[in-house]
Design a protein around this motif. Structure first.
Motif, mmCIF file in Angstrom:
data_model
loop_
_atom_site.group_PDB
_atom_site.id
_atom_site.type_symbol
_atom_site.label_atom_id
_atom_site.label_comp_id
_atom_site.label_asym_id
_atom_site.label_seq_id
_atom_site.Cartn_x
_atom_site.Cartn_y
_atom_site.Cartn_z
ATOM 1 N N SER A 133 -3.753 -4.578 -3.621
ATOM 2 C CA SER A 133 -3.076 -4.203 -2.370
ATOM 3 C C SER A 133 -2.746 -2.723 -2.358
ATOM 4 C CB SER A 133 -1.788 -5.020 -2.205
ATOM 5 O OG SER A 133 -2.051 -6.397 -2.169
ATOM 6 N N TRP A 134 -2.336 -2.207 -3.520
ATOM 7 C CA TRP A 134 -2.039 -0.781 -3.644
ATOM 8 C C TRP A 134 -3.276 0.048 -3.303
ATOM 9 C CZ3 TRP A 134 -4.061 3.221 -6.439
ATOM 10 C CH2 TRP A 134 -3.294 4.391 -6.516
ATOM 11 N N GLN A 135 -4.424 -0.347 -3.850
ATOM 12 C CA GLN A 135 -5.663 0.395 -3.590
ATOM 13 C C GLN A 135 -6.057 0.307 -2.118
ATOM 14 O OE1 GLN A 135 -8.134 -1.560 -6.562
ATOM 15 N NE2 GLN A 135 -8.011 0.223 -7.918
ATOM 16 N N LEU A 136 -5.813 -0.856 -1.507
ATOM 17 C CA LEU A 136 -6.121 -1.024 -0.088
ATOM 18 C C LEU A 136 -5.269 -0.090 0.767
ATOM 19 C CD1 LEU A 136 -7.638 -2.687 2.093
ATOM 20 C CD2 LEU A 136 -5.706 -4.291 2.043
ATOM 21 N N ILE A 137 -3.988 -0.008 0.487
ATOM 22 C CA ILE A 137 -3.097 0.879 1.240
ATOM 23 C C ILE A 137 -3.481 2.331 1.003
ATOM 24 C CG2 ILE A 137 -0.702 1.664 1.493
ATOM 25 C CD1 ILE A 137 -1.367 -1.098 2.701
ATOM 26 N N ARG A 138 -3.774 2.674 -0.221
ATOM 27 C CA ARG A 138 -4.172 4.062 -0.538
ATOM 28 C C ARG A 138 -5.421 4.452 0.258
ATOM 29 N NH1 ARG A 138 -7.667 6.645 -4.199
ATOM 30 N NH2 ARG A 138 -6.861 8.625 -5.056
ATOM 31 N N ARG A 139 -6.383 3.542 0.331
ATOM 32 C CA ARG A 139 -7.653 3.856 1.003
ATOM 33 C C ARG A 139 -7.530 3.811 2.523
ATOM 34 N NH1 ARG A 139 -10.266 -0.032 -0.966
ATOM 35 N NH2 ARG A 139 -10.297 -1.425 0.853
ATOM 36 N N GLU A 140 -6.946 2.720 3.059
ATOM 37 C CA GLU A 140 -6.961 2.495 4.496
ATOM 38 C C GLU A 140 -5.813 3.161 5.260
ATOM 39 O OE1 GLU A 140 -9.360 1.083 6.145
ATOM 40 O OE2 GLU A 140 -10.510 0.570 4.354
ATOM 41 N N ILE A 141 -4.667 3.351 4.587
ATOM 42 C CA ILE A 141 -3.512 3.938 5.276
ATOM 43 C C ILE A 141 -3.304 5.397 4.862
ATOM 44 C CG2 ILE A 141 -1.056 3.725 5.762
ATOM 45 C CD1 ILE A 141 -2.781 1.449 6.853
ATOM 46 N N ILE A 142 -3.224 5.652 3.582
ATOM 47 C CA ILE A 142 -3.090 7.045 3.138
ATOM 48 C C ILE A 142 -4.362 7.816 3.404
ATOM 49 C CG2 ILE A 142 -2.501 8.556 1.201
ATOM 50 C CD1 ILE A 142 -0.231 6.747 2.160
ATOM 51 N N ASP A 202 -2.044 15.271 7.020
ATOM 52 C CA ASP A 202 -1.670 13.972 6.451
ATOM 53 C C ASP A 202 -0.803 13.173 7.420
ATOM 54 O OD1 ASP A 202 -3.006 14.716 4.176
ATOM 55 O OD2 ASP A 202 -1.199 15.343 3.102
ATOM 56 N N ARG A 203 0.152 13.844 8.030
ATOM 57 C CA ARG A 203 1.092 13.178 8.940
ATOM 58 C C ARG A 203 0.364 12.453 10.069
ATOM 59 N NH1 ARG A 203 6.592 14.959 10.425
ATOM 60 N NH2 ARG A 203 7.094 14.304 12.538
ATOM 61 N N SER A 204 -0.520 13.142 10.775
ATOM 62 C CA SER A 204 -1.227 12.542 11.914
ATOM 63 C C SER A 204 -2.192 11.458 11.461
ATOM 64 C CB SER A 204 -1.982 13.623 12.693
ATOM 65 O OG SER A 204 -1.081 14.556 13.251
ATOM 66 N N ARG A 205 -2.882 11.690 10.354
ATOM 67 C CA ARG A 205 -3.851 10.712 9.867
ATOM 68 C C ARG A 205 -3.161 9.398 9.492
ATOM 69 N NH1 ARG A 205 -5.103 13.126 5.625
ATOM 70 N NH2 ARG A 205 -4.006 11.833 4.089
ATOM 71 N N ILE A 206 -2.065 9.493 8.747
ATOM 72 C CA ILE A 206 -1.370 8.290 8.291
ATOM 73 C C ILE A 206 -0.729 7.554 9.464
ATOM 74 C CG2 ILE A 206 0.622 7.505 6.938
ATOM 75 C CD1 ILE A 206 -0.213 9.664 4.865
ATOM 76 N N CYS A 207 -0.143 8.293 10.399
ATOM 77 C CA CYS A 207 0.447 7.638 11.573
ATOM 78 C C CYS A 207 -0.606 6.849 12.345
ATOM 79 C CB CYS A 207 1.089 8.678 12.481
ATOM 80 S SG CYS A 207 2.666 9.296 11.895
ATOM 81 N N ALA A 208 -1.781 7.403 12.491
ATOM 82 C CA ALA A 208 -2.861 6.702 13.186
ATOM 83 C C ALA A 208 -3.316 5.480 12.399
ATOM 84 C CB ALA A 208 -4.037 7.649 13.417
ATOM 85 N N LEU A 221 -1.598 3.610 10.437
ATOM 86 C CA LEU A 221 -0.606 2.536 10.429
ATOM 87 C C LEU A 221 -0.831 1.533 11.558
ATOM 88 C CD1 LEU A 221 2.621 4.507 9.466
ATOM 89 C CD2 LEU A 221 1.606 2.617 8.179
ATOM 90 N N ALA A 222 -1.644 1.904 12.551
ATOM 91 C CA ALA A 222 -1.985 0.972 13.625
ATOM 92 C C ALA A 222 -2.850 -0.182 13.117
ATOM 93 C CB ALA A 222 -2.706 1.704 14.752
ATOM 94 N N LYS A 223 -3.366 -0.053 11.903
ATOM 95 C CA LYS A 223 -4.215 -1.104 11.336
ATOM 96 C C LYS A 223 -3.416 -2.299 10.831
ATOM 97 C CE LYS A 223 -7.589 2.301 9.605
ATOM 98 N NZ LYS A 223 -8.244 2.834 8.371
ATOM 99 N N ILE A 224 -2.106 -2.141 10.633
ATOM 100 C CA ILE A 224 -1.313 -3.231 10.071
ATOM 101 C C ILE A 224 -0.600 -4.004 11.179
ATOM 102 C CG2 ILE A 224 -1.012 -1.912 7.950
ATOM 103 C CD1 ILE A 224 1.966 -1.566 8.742
ATOM 104 N N ARG A 225 0.002 -5.130 10.824
ATOM 105 C CA ARG A 225 0.640 -5.986 11.815
ATOM 106 C C ARG A 225 1.895 -5.353 12.402
ATOM 107 N NH1 ARG A 225 0.375 -11.453 12.945
ATOM 108 N NH2 ARG A 225 2.252 -12.333 13.925
ATOM 109 N N GLN A 240 -2.442 -8.185 8.566
ATOM 110 C CA GLN A 240 -1.295 -9.081 8.499
ATOM 111 C C GLN A 240 -0.125 -8.476 7.725
ATOM 112 O OE1 GLN A 240 -1.073 -12.053 10.218
ATOM 113 N NE2 GLN A 240 -2.944 -11.189 11.099
ATOM 114 N N MET A 241 -0.292 -7.269 7.249
ATOM 115 C CA MET A 241 0.745 -6.633 6.449
ATOM 116 C C MET A 241 1.862 -6.057 7.325
ATOM 117 S SD MET A 241 -1.071 -4.567 3.350
ATOM 118 C CE MET A 241 -2.034 -5.394 2.083
ATOM 119 N N VAL A 242 3.066 -6.057 6.760
ATOM 120 C CA VAL A 242 4.225 -5.394 7.349
ATOM 121 C C VAL A 242 4.687 -4.352 6.338
ATOM 122 C CG1 VAL A 242 6.594 -5.675 8.163
ATOM 123 C CG2 VAL A 242 4.906 -7.473 8.596
ATOM 124 N N GLY A 243 4.858 -3.124 6.782
ATOM 125 C CA GLY A 243 5.252 -2.082 5.834
ATOM 126 C C GLY A 243 5.498 -0.765 6.531
ATOM 127 N N GLY A 244 5.538 0.281 5.747
ATOM 128 C CA GLY A 244 5.773 1.590 6.328
ATOM 129 C C GLY A 244 5.562 2.708 5.330
#
Length: 275
Positions: free
Chosen positions: A264-273, A180-186, A188-192, A166-170
């Motif tokens: 939320s910071w830890q979630l983004i670090r783990r799931e997006i970064i 890193d570039r390809s992993r993070i771009c992929a 980002l499909a996890k968020i809204r 349900q998150m909106v971000g970038g």
């Protein structure tokens, strides 16, 4: 050294004057000779950047003659100024036109950023939108506020925590290299919904005002982050480098994430970064 309320008003007036005189008359009115490449075709400098920085710097030097002034454009001539932020009694950090690529392309998504540091700590920050005339002002310990062109003011607050989908971000992945570039771009499909403004001024304003749940950057230059990080923190958010440490004036390595709270910071670090 402390910064007074009158000083903060002066800084805001100086930024707005530079926008009025040097930036907006050149918006969508640049010739080819007014635009130059720095490191690449997407890393640009325009006459508006140079002249706005000169105007703001001159105003700062007149009022605070002993202060260190670090401007993005002047940095190319003297790179020793950034490390000096760690110990300077009083310093000002200027990004005259953040989002220069957008500005040069005629896209109204750019801003002017100014931060104040005292002995390695950011104590005030200003983010100004030259197009709308809105200004975000953050003062350490006193909150972050948005003042509209008509004078109306409101306190900023970050978004409430949300589930990842349900998150909106970038994340500003354009400055990253693979893998890193390809992993993070992929990831980002996890968020809204994901956004990429190519403009720290807009991204921090959106995060501090609760329009985005998170933002992240890999390129850490102080003019891009000091004012925005303070605004986000004063709006109630949590910002830290990828390794969990606070971002300090003068640091230029490592990535950074801003989110509503530490969980939320830890979630983004783990799931997006993905680290």
């Amino acid at each position: 050294m402390s910064i007074s309320d009158k000083d903060i008003l002066f800084l805001g007036d100086s930024v707005r004057e530079a926008a009025r005189v040097e930036i907006m008359p050149r918006f969508r009115n640049l010739s080819d000779a007014d635009v130059s490449e720095k490191t690449s075709a997407t890393d640009l400098v325009t006459q508006a950047d140079v002249l706005a920085e000169h105007r703001i710097t001159a105003a700062l030097k007149e009022r605070f003659p002993s202060a260190l002034v670090v401007g993005e454009e002047a940095y190319d001539a003297d790179r020793s100024v950034v490390p000096g932020l760690a110990d300077a009694e009083l310093a000002f950090v200027i990004d005259p036109v953040d989002g220069t690529f957008n500005f040069a392309a005629g896209l109204p998504v750019f801003g002017t950023m100014l931060a104040v540091t005292v002995r390695g700590e950011t104590v005030a920050g200003i983010i100004h939108d030259p197009v709308l005339g809105d200004t975000v002002t953050a003062i350490k310990g006193a909150g972050a506020f948005l003042t509209r062109q008509d004078g109306q003011s409101s306190r900023l607050k970050v978004a409430e925590p949300a589930a990842l989908n349900q998150m909106v971000g970038g994340i500003s992945w354009g400055h990253m290299d693979d893998p890193d570039r390809s992993r993070i771009c992929a990831n980002l499909a996890k968020i809204r919904m994901t956004f990429a403004f190519n403009c720290s001024a807009y991204e921090y304003w959106m995060a501090a005002s609760g329009k985005l749940h998170f933002i992240g950057h890999a390129k850490l230059m102080p003019w891009d982050h000091l004012a925005g990080v303070l605004a986000h923190q004063e709006a109630g958010g949590h910002t830290a480098k990828f390794d969990g440490t606070p971002y300090r004036p003068g640091e230029t390595t490592g990535g950074i994430i801003s989110a509503p709270d530490r969980d939320s910071w830890q979630l983004i670090r783990r799931e997006i970064i993905g680290i």
